[in-house]
Design a protein around this motif. Structure first.
Motif, PDB file in Angstrom:
ATOM      1  N   ILE A  16       0.756  -1.143  -0.043  1.00 19.13           N
ATOM      2  CA  ILE A  16      -0.079   0.063   0.109  1.00 19.13           C
ATOM      3  C   ILE A  16       0.921   1.260   0.089  1.00 19.13           C
ATOM      4  O   ILE A  16       0.556   2.251  -0.603  1.00 19.13           O
ATOM      5  CB  ILE A  16      -1.016  -0.017   1.116  1.00 19.13           C
ATOM      6  N   VAL A  17       2.169   1.005   0.695  1.00 20.43           N
ATOM      7  CA  VAL A  17       3.104   2.331   0.371  1.00 20.43           C
ATOM      8  C   VAL A  17       3.468   2.856  -0.968  1.00 20.43           C
ATOM      9  O   VAL A  17       3.460   3.798  -1.429  1.00 20.43           O
ATOM     10  CB  VAL A  17       4.210   2.047   1.367  1.00 20.43           C
ATOM     11  N   ARG A  18       3.751   1.581  -1.452  1.00 20.86           N
ATOM     12  CA  ARG A  18       4.097   1.528  -2.866  1.00 20.86           C
ATOM     13  C   ARG A  18       3.166   2.314  -3.804  1.00 20.86           C
ATOM     14  O   ARG A  18       3.243   3.329  -4.635  1.00 20.86           O
ATOM     15  CB  ARG A  18       4.508   0.378  -3.677  1.00 20.86           C
ATOM     16  N   ALA A  19       1.906   2.136  -3.446  1.00 22.49           N
ATOM     17  CA  ALA A  19       0.699   2.859  -4.399  1.00 22.49           C
ATOM     18  C   ALA A  19       0.602   4.242  -4.039  1.00 22.49           C
ATOM     19  O   ALA A  19       0.457   5.107  -4.925  1.00 22.49           O
ATOM     20  CB  ALA A  19      -0.675   2.037  -3.961  1.00 22.49           C
ATOM     21  N   VAL A  20       0.586   4.644  -2.857  1.00 20.77           N
ATOM     22  CA  VAL A  20       0.782   5.877  -2.179  1.00 20.77           C
ATOM     23  C   VAL A  20       1.921   6.615  -2.843  1.00 20.77           C
ATOM     24  O   VAL A  20       1.613   7.837  -3.293  1.00 20.77           O
ATOM     25  CB  VAL A  20       0.754   6.248  -0.641  1.00 20.77           C
ATOM     26  N   VAL A  21       3.075   6.036  -2.911  1.00 23.97           N
ATOM     27  CA  VAL A  21       4.278   6.875  -3.639  1.00 23.97           C
ATOM     28  C   VAL A  21       3.915   7.001  -4.966  1.00 23.97           C
ATOM     29  O   VAL A  21       4.467   8.108  -5.696  1.00 23.97           O
ATOM     30  CB  VAL A  21       5.698   5.843  -3.151  1.00 23.97           C
ATOM     31  N   GLU A  22       3.470   6.054  -5.711  1.00 27.29           N
ATOM     32  CA  GLU A  22       3.311   6.276  -7.122  1.00 27.29           C
ATOM     33  C   GLU A  22       2.287   7.228  -7.290  1.00 27.29           C
ATOM     34  O   GLU A  22       2.454   8.251  -8.215  1.00 27.29           O
ATOM     35  CB  GLU A  22       2.681   4.772  -7.492  1.00 27.29           C
ATOM     36  N   ALA A  23       1.265   7.533  -6.577  1.00 34.01           N
ATOM     37  CA  ALA A  23       0.314   8.591  -6.562  1.00 34.01           C
ATOM     38  C   ALA A  23       1.023   9.925  -6.330  1.00 34.01           C
ATOM     39  O   ALA A  23       0.654  10.963  -6.881  1.00 34.01           O
ATOM     40  CB  ALA A  23      -0.717   8.574  -5.580  1.00 34.01           C
ATOM     41  N   ALA A  24       2.098   9.920  -5.276  1.00 26.20           N
ATOM     42  CA  ALA A  24       2.725  11.188  -5.266  1.00 26.20           C
ATOM     43  C   ALA A  24       3.720  11.687  -6.446  1.00 26.20           C
ATOM     44  O   ALA A  24       4.010  12.852  -6.824  1.00 26.20           O
ATOM     45  CB  ALA A  24       3.749  11.157  -4.057  1.00 26.20           C
ATOM     46  N   ARG A  25       4.225  10.428  -6.949  1.00 22.52           N
ATOM     47  CA  ARG A  25       5.094  10.713  -8.390  1.00 22.52           C
ATOM     48  C   ARG A  25       4.198  11.168  -9.572  1.00 22.52           C
ATOM     49  O   ARG A  25       4.635  11.818 -10.100  1.00 22.52           O
ATOM     50  CB  ARG A  25       5.644   9.331  -8.493  1.00 22.52           C
ATOM     51  N   SER A  26       3.062  10.841  -9.344  1.00 25.30           N
ATOM     52  CA  SER A  26       2.202  11.529 -10.648  1.00 25.30           C
ATOM     53  C   SER A  26       1.597  12.727 -10.425  1.00 25.30           C
ATOM     54  O   SER A  26       0.892  13.364 -11.489  1.00 25.30           O
ATOM     55  CB  SER A  26       0.951  10.313 -10.819  1.00 25.30           C
ATOM     56  N   GLY A  27       1.930  13.411  -9.444  1.00 21.10           N
ATOM     57  CA  GLY A  27       1.714  14.868  -9.087  1.00 21.10           C
ATOM     58  C   GLY A  27       0.197  14.835  -8.408  1.00 21.10           C
ATOM     59  O   GLY A  27      -0.175  15.939  -8.096  1.00 21.10           O
ATOM     60  N   ARG A  28      -0.375  13.932  -7.993  1.00 23.58           N
ATOM     61  CA  ARG A  28      -1.772  13.899  -7.130  1.00 23.58           C
ATOM     62  C   ARG A  28      -1.201  14.462  -5.829  1.00 23.58           C
ATOM     63  O   ARG A  28      -0.204  13.793  -5.249  1.00 23.58           O
ATOM     64  CB  ARG A  28      -2.612  12.642  -7.204  1.00 23.58           C
ATOM     65  N   ASP A  29      -2.275  15.107  -5.068  1.00 30.58           N
ATOM     66  CA  ASP A  29      -2.158  15.531  -3.690  1.00 30.58           C
ATOM     67  C   ASP A  29      -2.882  14.694  -2.705  1.00 30.58           C
ATOM     68  O   ASP A  29      -2.794  15.119  -1.619  1.00 30.58           O
ATOM     69  CB  ASP A  29      -2.251  17.156  -3.336  1.00 30.58           C
ATOM     70  N   TYR A  30      -3.621  13.604  -3.050  1.00 26.34           N
ATOM     71  CA  TYR A  30      -4.050  12.787  -2.363  1.00 26.34           C
ATOM     72  C   TYR A  30      -3.961  11.392  -3.029  1.00 26.34           C
ATOM     73  O   TYR A  30      -3.888  11.199  -4.023  1.00 26.34           O
ATOM     74  CB  TYR A  30      -5.536  13.186  -2.164  1.00 26.34           C
ATOM     75  N   PHE A  31      -4.369  10.148  -2.183  1.00 26.17           N
ATOM     76  CA  PHE A  31      -4.304   8.936  -2.952  1.00 26.17           C
ATOM     77  C   PHE A  31      -5.647   8.617  -3.162  1.00 26.17           C
ATOM     78  O   PHE A  31      -6.686   8.450  -2.408  1.00 26.17           O
ATOM     79  CB  PHE A  31      -3.762   7.755  -1.610  1.00 26.17           C
ATOM     80  N   GLU A  32      -5.748   8.583  -4.672  1.00 24.24           N
ATOM     81  CA  GLU A  32      -6.904   7.934  -5.183  1.00 24.24           C
ATOM     82  C   GLU A  32      -7.170   6.557  -5.084  1.00 24.24           C
ATOM     83  O   GLU A  32      -6.318   5.950  -5.990  1.00 24.24           O
ATOM     84  CB  GLU A  32      -7.231   8.697  -6.622  1.00 24.24           C
ATOM     85  N   ARG A  33      -8.173   6.014  -4.682  1.00 22.63           N
ATOM     86  CA  ARG A  33      -8.329   4.659  -4.480  1.00 22.63           C
ATOM     87  C   ARG A  33      -9.417   4.311  -5.737  1.00 22.63           C
ATOM     88  O   ARG A  33     -10.346   4.965  -6.073  1.00 22.63           O
ATOM     89  CB  ARG A  33      -9.055   4.365  -3.085  1.00 22.63           C
ATOM     90  N   PRO A  34      -9.251   3.305  -6.537  1.00 23.63           N
ATOM     91  CA  PRO A  34     -10.419   2.587  -7.197  1.00 23.63           C
ATOM     92  C   PRO A  34     -11.913   2.699  -6.670  1.00 23.63           C
ATOM     93  O   PRO A  34     -11.782   2.339  -5.462  1.00 23.63           O
ATOM     94  CB  PRO A  34      -9.752   1.424  -7.733  1.00 23.63           C
ATOM     95  N   PHE A  35     -12.698   3.016  -7.630  1.00 23.05           N
ATOM     96  CA  PHE A  35     -14.217   2.937  -7.218  1.00 23.05           C
ATOM     97  C   PHE A  35     -14.766   1.627  -7.917  1.00 23.05           C
ATOM     98  O   PHE A  35     -14.690   1.349  -8.774  1.00 23.05           O
ATOM     99  CB  PHE A  35     -14.737   4.218  -7.615  1.00 23.05           C
ATOM    100  N   VAL A  36     -15.600   1.273  -6.783  1.00 22.82           N
ATOM    101  CA  VAL A  36     -16.326  -0.135  -7.380  1.00 22.82           C
ATOM    102  C   VAL A  36     -17.852   0.195  -7.048  1.00 22.82           C
ATOM    103  O   VAL A  36     -18.613  -0.682  -7.818  1.00 22.82           O
ATOM    104  CB  VAL A  36     -15.985  -1.487  -6.426  1.00 22.82           C
ATOM    105  N   GLY A  37     -18.327   1.086  -6.477  1.00 21.35           N
ATOM    106  CA  GLY A  37     -19.692   1.548  -6.430  1.00 21.35           C
ATOM    107  C   GLY A  37     -20.326   0.573  -5.403  1.00 21.35           C
ATOM    108  O   GLY A  37     -21.434   0.187  -5.793  1.00 21.35           O
ATOM    109  N   ALA A  38     -19.879   0.061  -4.335  1.00 22.62           N
ATOM    110  CA  ALA A  38     -20.548  -0.872  -3.353  1.00 22.62           C
ATOM    111  C   ALA A  38     -20.075  -0.597  -2.040  1.00 22.62           C
ATOM    112  O   ALA A  38     -18.939  -0.163  -1.661  1.00 22.62           O
ATOM    113  CB  ALA A  38     -20.453  -2.530  -3.825  1.00 22.62           C
ATOM    114  N   THR A  39     -20.839  -0.910  -0.912  1.00 24.63           N
ATOM    115  CA  THR A  39     -20.329  -0.914   0.351  1.00 24.63           C
ATOM    116  C   THR A  39     -20.722  -2.282   0.897  1.00 24.63           C
ATOM    117  O   THR A  39     -21.387  -3.253   0.720  1.00 24.63           O
ATOM    118  CB  THR A  39     -21.202   0.147   1.233  1.00 24.63           C
TER     119      THR A  39
END
Length: 494
Positions: A274-297
Motif C-alpha cells: 500500500i506504501v508503494r501505491a501511495v508513493v506512485e500517486a505522489a510521483r504522478s503529481g496527485r496531492d491525495y491517494f485516489e482509490r479505485p471505485f467499485v460502487g458498493a459498500t
C-alpha cells in the motif's frame, strides 16, 4: 546463494566431524545430517519454487551470525522527521472585562508545537515516506539524514485514513534508498528489523519476527490491514522502516499497543504494497491517494449470517449496497452476495478487500470470487475513478456568518474519497474542504469533512446556495450538519 550457504556447511563440519555425521545418518534412518549437508553444499537450500527455504538456525556458528550487513545497507535511508507548527496563543486574561478595560485585548506571540518521527527514503530523487500523524498540520517539516545533513521538505501527499505522507527533499546527488519489498510474501514467524528514532535518542535498530498479518481495528486509523511485529517500536519510531532479511522495506512502523507508552512487544506497520501505491500517486503529481471505485459498500459476515448463507465459517465481505449503474452492479454484484477472494487472494473481512482494492491500479479489471445464492461464481469488476459529480468548484464563504472562512464544495464520491468521508455518499449536501485559522467557522467548531445539509430551513445542495444563505444578515442560525455519520441540528445566536 551458495556463498551464503557455504559458511553454514563448514560450521556443521567443524561442529560434528565425519563421525558425528555418520552417527546422525544412522540414527535418522538413512536421511540425516550428511545428506542435509550435501544438499547445502549443492546449493539445495532453495525449494522447488526457487524461493529460499525457511529453516531454523543450527550449529554454534549460525547462532553467532549478525544483522550488521543489513543494517549498514538500510540505515542510511532511514531519516529523522522534524515537524513544527505555529499555534496562536491565548492570553489567560482574555475575556476578563476588568483586565480588558484597563489594558485592552493583549496579543500573545504564537507558540510553536513540534513533533519528532522517522521516515524512509524510497527513491534516489528524494521521496520520503512517513506517517501522516508525524507531520499533522505542520507549517515546516525538516528531514535529517543519518550522516548529519538536514533538508527542508515539501509535503507532496497526505492521507489521514492510511496514516501515510510523502515528502520531497532536494540535493544535487542521489540519496541512499531502502527498496520496497512485497509485503504479501510475508509469513508469520519471518525475521524482521525495525529502524527508527525512538524517544529522539538517535537511530536505533531492533529485531523481532512477524507476529501476525492483516490485523484490524487496533484504534490507530481507518486502515485495517496491519503487520504485527514484536520488534520493539517506541514513540519516535513512527514512520520508520520494517525490513526483511533481504534488506527490503516491507512495512512502515506506525503504532504500538501499550498501556505504559513503551514497547511491550506489540507493534504495527503499514504493508509496503500500500506504501508503494501511495508513493506512485505522489510521483504522478496527485496531492491525495485516489482509490479505485467499485460502487458498493461492504460489511462483516457474522456467525449468524454465515450460518444463514450456508458458509462453514464467517469470512468474506458482505455486499451491503450497490450504486446504480456502478462497476459492482454492472459486474452482477447484488446486496447479500459475499466476496470471498480477489485475484486469488482470500478476503477475510471488508478491510482486507479495501486493502486489495487500494493496491490495484485505476482502469484495471479484477476478478472476484463471490458466493451468491448458495453458489460460488467468478465476476470481473472494472476499477474506475470515483465519479466527480455535477460540479467540482470550491468556494470560500466570506462575510460574518458562522460559515465564514470555510472552503466548501459539492459532495461527490470523488470528493468524499479525497477528504476521507467513509460510507456511501449521496448527492445532497455540501462538504467543508478546509477551515481557515482564526475564522468564524473555526471558532464555531466546523471541521473539514463536515457535511452541511440545511441552513435556516433551506436545503443546501450547492456551494453557491450556502454562500447565498450565509450572506443574509441574520442573528439566529439553524443548521443541520453531518459529522462522521452522525446528523446534528444546531441553533445559535451570532
Amino acid at each position: 546463494m551458495r556463498r551464503k550457504i557455504l559458511p553454514a556447511a563448514l560450521a556443521v563440519l567443524l561442529a560434528f566431524g565425519p563421525l558425528g555425521m555418520a552417527q546422525a545418518q544412522d540414527n535418522s534412518g538413512g536421511r540425516g545430517l550428511a545428506d542435509a549437508l550435501s544438499d547445502l553444499l549443492r546449493g539445495g537450500s532453495e525449494g522447488q519454487t526457487g524461493e529460499p527455504a525457511r529453516r531454523v538456525p543450527f550449529g554454534q556458528q549460525e547462532m553467532q551470525l549478525s544483522f550488521a550487513p543489513l543494517v549498514s545497507q538500510t540505515a542510511p535511508a532511514v531519516v529523522n522527521v522534524y515537524a513544527s507548527q505555529r499555534v496562536a496563543a491565548r492570553s489567560p486574561f482574555a475575556g476578563d472585562p476588568f483586565f480588558e478595560q484597563f489594558f485592552g485585548q493583549q496579543q500573545m506571540p504564537p507558540r510553536v508545537q513540534s513533533s519528532l518521527g522517522s521516515g524512509v527514503l524510497v527513491d534516489p530523487s528524494g521521496y520520503v515516506v512517513t506517517n501522516n500523524h508525524v507531520i499533522g498540520n505542520a507549517d515546516e517539516v525538516r528531514v535529517a539524514m543519518s550522516d548529519g545533513r538536514e533538508f527542508n521538505s515539501t509535503i507532496l501527499l497526505k492521507d489521514e485514513s492510511l496514516d501515510l505522507a510523502v515528502l520531497k527533499i532536494e540535493a544535487p546527488e542521489p540519496f541512499p534508498i531502502a527498496p520496497l519489498g512485497d509485503s504479501d510474501a510475508l509469513e508469520v514467524g519471518d525475521l524482521v528489523l525495525a529502524i527508527g528514532n525512538p524517544f529522539g535518542v538517535g537511530q536505533t535498530t531492533t529485531s523481532g519476527i512477524v507476529s501476525a498479518l492483516a490485523r484490524t481495528h487496533i484504534g490507530v486509523n481507518d486502515f485495517g490491514f496491519f503487520i504485527q511485529t514484536d520488534a520493539a517500536i517506541n514513540p519516535g519510531n513512527s514512520g520508520g522502516a520494517l525490513i526483511n532479511m533481504g534488506g527490503q522495506v516491507i512495512g512502515i512502523n506506525t503504532a504500538i499497543y501499550s498501556q505504559s507508552g513503551g514497547s511491550i512487544g506489540i507493534g504495527f506497520a503499514i504493508p509496503s504494497n500500500i506504501v508503494r501505491a501511495v508513493v506512485e500517486a505522489a510521483r504522478s503529481g496527485r496531492d491525495y491517494f485516489e482509490r479505485p471505485f467499485v460502487g458498493a459498500t461492504f460489511e462483516n459476515v457474522t456467525a449468524q449470517m454465515a450460518e444463514a448463507l450456508g458458509m462453514a465459517r464467517p469470512a468474506g465481505a458482505l455486499v451491503q449496497s450497490v450504486v446504480p449503474e456502478g462497476p459492482a452492479e454492472i459486474a452482477g454484484l447484488r446486496p447479500g452476495d459475499v466476496v470471498l477472494a480477489m485475484n486469488g487472494a482470500a478476503i477475510e473481512h471488508p478491510d482486507a478487500l479495501g486493502y486489495r482494492l487500494a493496491t490495484e491500479a485505476i482502469g484495471s479489471v479484477s476478478t472476484l470470487t463471490v458466493l451468491s445464492q448458495g453458489r460460488e461464481k467468478q465476476v470481473e469488476v472494472e476499477l474506475i475513478r470515483a465519479p466527480e459529480g455535477a460540479s467540482s468548484a470550491e468556494i470560500i464563504i466570506d462575510g460574518r456568518s458562522p460559515f465564514a472562512g470555510a472552503k466548501v464544495a459539492s459532495l461527490s464520491p470523488r470528493l468524499a474519497q479525497r477528504l476521507g468521508i467513509r460510507g456511501q455518499v449521496s448527492g445532497d449536501g455540501v462538504a467543508i474542504v478546509e477551515v481557515s485559522r482564526n475564522s468564524p467557522a473555526a471558532g464555531f467548531g466546523f471541521r473539514p469533512r463536515d457535511i452541511v445539509r440545511e441552513v435556516n430551513g433551506e436545503a443546501i445542495d450547492t456551494p453557491e446556495k450556502l454562500r447565498d444563505v450565509a450572506a443574509t444578515n441574520g442573528r439566529w442560525w439553524r443548521f443541520t450538519v453531518e459529522r462522521d455519520g452522525r446528523v446534528t441540528n444546531q441553533i445559535l445566536r451570532y
